[in-house]
Design a protein around this motif. Structure first.
Motif, PDB file in Angstrom:
ATOM      1  N   ALA A   1       0.830  -1.209   0.000  1.00 53.36           N
ATOM      2  CA  ALA A   1       0.000   0.000   0.000  1.00 53.36           C
ATOM      3  C   ALA A   1       0.864   1.258   0.000  1.00 53.36           C
ATOM      4  O   ALA A   1       0.601   2.213  -0.739  1.00 53.36           O
ATOM      5  CB  ALA A   1      -0.932  -0.018   1.210  1.00 53.36           C
ATOM      6  N   LYS A   2       1.914   1.256   0.809  1.00 51.92           N
ATOM      7  CA  LYS A   2       2.793   2.434   0.882  1.00 51.92           C
ATOM      8  C   LYS A   2       3.471   2.668  -0.462  1.00 51.92           C
ATOM      9  O   LYS A   2       3.561   3.803  -0.943  1.00 51.92           O
ATOM     10  CB  LYS A   2       3.876   2.229   1.949  1.00 51.92           C
TER      11      LYS A   2
ATOM     12  N   THR B   1       2.507   1.651  -3.362  1.00 46.77           N
ATOM     13  CA  THR B   1       1.522   2.019  -4.386  1.00 46.77           C
ATOM     14  C   THR B   1       1.177   3.503  -4.261  1.00 46.77           C
ATOM     15  O   THR B   1       1.165   4.241  -5.253  1.00 46.77           O
ATOM     16  CB  THR B   1       0.246   1.162  -4.228  1.00 46.77           C
ATOM     17  N   TYR B   2       0.943   3.929  -3.033  1.00 53.08           N
ATOM     18  CA  TYR B   2       0.645   5.353  -2.817  1.00 53.08           C
ATOM     19  C   TYR B   2       1.816   6.206  -3.325  1.00 53.08           C
ATOM     20  O   TYR B   2       1.634   7.175  -4.074  1.00 53.08           O
ATOM     21  CB  TYR B   2       0.400   5.623  -1.330  1.00 53.08           C
TER      22      TYR B   2
END
Ligand SMILES: Cc1ncc(COP(=O)(O)O)c(C=O)c1O
Lengths: 441, 495
Positions: free
Chosen positions: A356-357, A359-360
């Motif tokens: 998630a990190k 991707t962000y």
């Protein structure tokens, strides 16, 4: 000297017992002309507090407490405190290699658990007790493939960590084991057509890394099919072990060589880390390194021993599968504790946070630069191409106590102003936003 | 069994503990992650076919259980913190705790190996100072800290020899290795593409100079010599050995496993050695950790310097420390990054705690301890080589084998007496060897207890050989079936 448990009277007594008049007599075997008659040129004897002051000053001369966006084979993950409190127990820390199993069951059982967990994570059937690190483990994997197949060459992806490839070249140069490299495509994955051209009837193995050096996850099954169709083995190298929390294990591989640093081992300026090699049961006798096996004692009680040691140098000498002796046992124990703390659910949850990190961050960086290798799945690393030289960007970031991505020019000049960025669970949104801002300036 | 002679140890209860997988059950947790501060990503969607289904049999346990599990396991180990660990050529010495503290300072423990040089000056300075100390200790000209252990250092060193000889036109074919050498020496030579030729030792347990002279020729790249050798004997004719090699264009490699006998008293660089490795996990006190990590720096003479692995740590004209990658003749890289840096930190802390006087005293005490044991046990156990001992002494089980008791049995009985066994059946030149290295870390009391234990066991061999042959009797497991383990290997737990 405070570590030496003897009084002057003890020394005098012992000399008398031996029948010598002076300590010098003990050193008589050393020819007089080679005896050192001056003090060594090393720092003077220091108090414990002075030693701590010295190293503290060194530590402060390093980046300390910075936001880290470097991965590239060494990953900044959170380390649960129980790891150090457990491995600091003298019984783990100050034990030797468990050659005497009756008084080494602690180390042996921990390593047996390590081997089991590595098998579970990698999808392999057996894992050894550790190699020095991922780079030397990869070199040993190539040599193992040569023993298994009786063939003589290796075809290695350019997307394998550049320093792993340097180490493999060093190891294999004296063994008539030529290494050919093959390229990658615009989607960041290995170039199968190039691979097909480069495999020959003498190729012992194909080696890829997944996630590869650019963070791209390879299509392991496809590479395995191609390698196997030519009678070669597939070696998969993994430098970011945490990826296995969400990425399908490379079960199609014949040998997996993994760096387990991500599992609770400090970055520590590059080491000590712990490599590990895992493979299929049928290849175990060609494996390098120590193995712990289960057995029973004379009363039928379960216990563990070092086993299959006829592969090893202390028995086989020049015919051994490897020269490795001392390995990275304590680091493997650290990894075992880490894998136990996070376990079946936590490793996945943690890997999801990393994903998630990253991707962000990649989405944000895409507003300021170009994200290379789009369209293929990634884990926690990605490549950003910028107008500016990434070294300049990184210099600006240092002022914000941030260590930017790894400039790729040195190893991949064809990518221009590109840098490899990594985001782990330790990179906050705020840190990411700060870094993105610097790129855009 | 009889405990009547045992002074050092008393039996006590220790806890049973299953494998961690056997403690696991779904829903238990030993962690909690902070909330995610960026949008969640569905990994199955993001990774598609590359997504993993589940993590199989990875354990699920609570923090309390983790602490108990590993603490219980730890109590089943012997350790240098508990007592003497007299393994020969292993140098199991005290591992100072300040070393552990400084290695964990945030700026060192969290330094990324590829962070820019200008924010790595502290780490690079540590490596440079350690390198300089080791150069003076060995009397050598240049050094790499990259190798991860002794065997890895051997490989690096032999590659240097190969590279130098090759640059002169012929890397040659063979490496000579004495019959007393450690197994890593021949295994290393093989990895480097050399054939191994065995070199016999003489009646004094040293290199047979005449044999060496007759075996040395233009096919031989070098000799791998351990000095003092694994019999604990200093090779007194070392200058002749070096001369014989050098005369025919060969090089002298020294396995530095036994440097604990030499530090501050003599320097390999002064007695003719061309290249050698050190074991920071032996001589320089970094902890063995149940089998590793180690660190095996390689020091060499000027002629070999151009071939060192890259990068090399160097002082720059502006006073900073940097990494030199521009080394066209380098053998390459033997490990990623810079080696086991954490061990470099600990080794330097050890050197600083000692200073020149402490290092010399350490060596003297190590040699004194070995000679004290030798004196006290000579006669009780056969001493096959009478040459003077340095930091270790090798006996044989000749006297005990008359009762059918072997070195391995005496070693196992030593466990009941509260000691870790010595090294069993090595070096191979001694039949039934008992190889004992006490190190400087043992007090007179501990040595006397060890000697007493060895004498008692010798007595038991006469009075009740079965007691010794079935030892140990006091451990949580008795002798383990190693044959069964190898015949049908069980290398992992299965549900
Ligand atoms: C004489 C000798 N040489 C080489 C080695 C190998 O060193 P390491 O285990 O650090 O690879 C050892 C130690 O085990 C040894 O005793």
């Amino acid at each position: 000297m405070r570590y030496l448990p003897k009084s002057p009277a003890d020394r005098a007594h012992m000399l008398r017992e031996i029948g010598y008049k002076s300590i010098d007599e003990l050193f008589a075997p050393i020819p007089a002309e080679y005896r050192l008659t001056r003090d060594l040129k090393v720092p003077r004897q220091m108090a414990e507090s002075e030693i701590i002051d010295f190293f503290r000053a060194c530590a402060e001369d390093n980046a300390s407490g910075y936001a880290v966006f470097l991965g590239a084979g060494a990953y900044h993950h959170y380390r649960p405190v129980v790891i150090d409190s457990l491995i600091s127990r003298g019984e783990f820390l100050t034990a030797y290699t468990p050659y005497q199993p009756e008084i080494s069951q602690g180390t042996l059982q921990a390593i047996f658990e390590f081997q089991t967990m590595i098998c579970e994570l990698t999808g392999m059937e057996v894992a050894n007790a550790s190699m020095y690190d991922g780079s030397t483990g990869s070199a040993e994997a190539l040599m193992m493939a040569v023993r298994v197949t009786g063939r003589k060459g290796a075809v290695v992806a350019r997307t394998v960590h550049p320093e792993y490839r340097e180490v493999m070249l060093t190891y294999t140069q004296h063994q008539g084991l030529p290494i050919t490299e093959f390229g990658y495509l615009e989607n960041g994955r290995v170039d199968m057509a190039d691979l097909e051209k480069k495999i020959t009837a003498d190729t012992a193995c194909v080696m890829i890394q997944s996630p590869n050096f650019f963070g791209t996850i390879e299509d392991v099954a496809a590479v395995a099919d191609l390698a196997h169709s030519k009678g070669a083995l597939l070696v998969v190298s993994i430098s970011e072990a945490l990826s296995l929390g969400v990425v399908k294990p490379p079960t199609e591989a014949d040998i997996v060589s993994m760096e387990s640093q991500s599992f609770g081992v400090p970055l520590g300026f590059g080491g000590p880390y712990a490599g590990v090699m895992a493979t299929k049961e049928k290849f175990v006798r060609q494996m390098p390194g120590r193995l712990v096996g289960e057995t029973k004692d004379s009363n039928g009680k379960r216990g563990f021993v070092l086993t299959l040691s006829t592969r090893e140098q202390h028995i086989r000498r020049e015919k051994a599968t490897s020269n490795i002796c001392t390995n990275q046992a304590l680091i493997a124990t650290m990894a075992t504790i880490y894998m136990t703390v996070y376990g079946r659910e936590g490793i996945k949850e943690l890997a999801q946070q990393n994903l998630a990190k990253a991707t962000y961050a990649a989405n944000e960086f895409a507003k300021k630069g170009k994200i290379l290798f789009q369209g293929t799945p990634r884990f926690n690393e990605f490549v950003v191409q910028t107008k500016q030289d990434p070294h300049d960007i990184n210099n600006r970031l240092l002022e914000k106590k941030t260590i930017g991505g790894y400039p790729l020019k040195r190893f991949y000049p064809e990518l221009g102003n590109a840098a490899l960025w990594c985001c782990t669970e330790l990179n906050s949104k705020e840190q990411i936003d700060t870094a993105v801002q610097a790129v855009g300036q | 069994m009889s405990d009547k002679y045992i002074k050092k140890a008393t039996r006590h209860v220790n806890q049973n503990e299953d494998l961690i997988f056997e403690r696991s059950s779904p829903g238990k947790k030993g962690y909690r992650l902070p909330p995610l501060d960026v949008p969640e990503v569905d990994y199955k969607q993001a990774l598609g076919q590359a997504a993993r289904a589940d993590l199989g049999n990875m354990p699920e346990v609570s923090e309390m259980e983790i602490i108990r599990h590993f603490t219980r396991l730890s109590t089943w180990n012997y350790a240098i913190d508990l007592g003497m660990y007299p393994l020969g050529s292993c140098t199991m010495k005290y591992n100072a705790r300040v070393n552990e503290v400084v290695a964990r300072l945030q700026g060192l423990a969290e330094a990324h190996p590829w962070q820019p040089e200008k924010v790595s000056q502290g780490a690079l300075r540590i490596m440079k100072i350690l390198a300089d100390c080791l150069l003076d200790i060995t009397g050598m000209d240049a050094i790499t800290l990259q190798p991860a252990a002794g065997a890895h250092g051997e490989m690096t060193g032999i590659m240097l020899i190969h590279a130098l000889l090759k640059s002169k036109g012929n890397p040659r074919k063979k490496i000579l290795i004495p019959d007393s050498a450690h197994g890593t020496n021949p295994a290393t030579a093989a990895i480097c593409g050399y054939a191994v030729e065995n070199l016999k030792s003489n009646a004094q347990g040293m290199v047979d100079i005449n044999a060496l002279a007759s075996q040395m020729n233009e096919d031989v790249a070098g000799l791998m010599l351990t000095n003092p050798n694994t019999l604990g004997i200093f090779e007194q004719e070392i200058h002749k050995i070096a001369a014989i090699l050098h005369d025919k264009g060969g090089l002298l490699y020294m396995d530095g496993a036994n440097m604990n006998a030499l530090v501050g008293k003599t320097r390999p660089g002064d007695f003719g050695v061309d290249v050698m490795h050190l074991n920071l996990h032996k001589t320089f006190s970094t902890p063995h950790g149940g089998g590793g990590p180690g660190s095996g720096p390689v020091a060499c003479k000027k002629a070999l310097e151009p071939f060192l692995p890259k990068p090399v740590v160097m002082s720059k004209p502006d006073g900073t420390v940097g990494l030199d990658y521009d080394r066209p003749q380098s053998v390459g890289r033997v490990r990623m990054f810079f080696g086991n840096f954490g061990m470099h930190v600990r080794a330097l802390a050890y050197i600083m705690a000692n200073g020149p006087d402490g290092l010399r005293q350490t060596t003297e005490d190590a040699v004194l301890n070995a000679n004290y044991i030798r004196k006290k046990l000579d006669g009780t156990y056969e001493l096959p080589y009478k040459s003077a001992s340095m930091h270790e002494v090798v006996f044989s089980d000749h006297l005990q084998s008359e009762k059918g008791v072997k070195t391995g049995d005496v070693a196992k009985r030593l466990i009941d007496y509260g000691f870790h066994p010595y090294t069993v059946s090595f070096p191979l030149v001694v039949h039934g060897a008992l190889m004992i290295e006490p190190t400087e870390s043992e007090s007179l009391d501990e040595l006397d207890l060890f000697i007493d234990a060895m004498q008692s066991i010798a007595r038991e061999v006469n009075e009740d050989p079965e007691l010794v042959k079935t030892a140990p009797h006091s451990t949580r497991v008795s002798r383990l079936d190693e044959t069964a383990a190898a015949r049908k290997p069980v290398l992992r737990w299965k549900p």
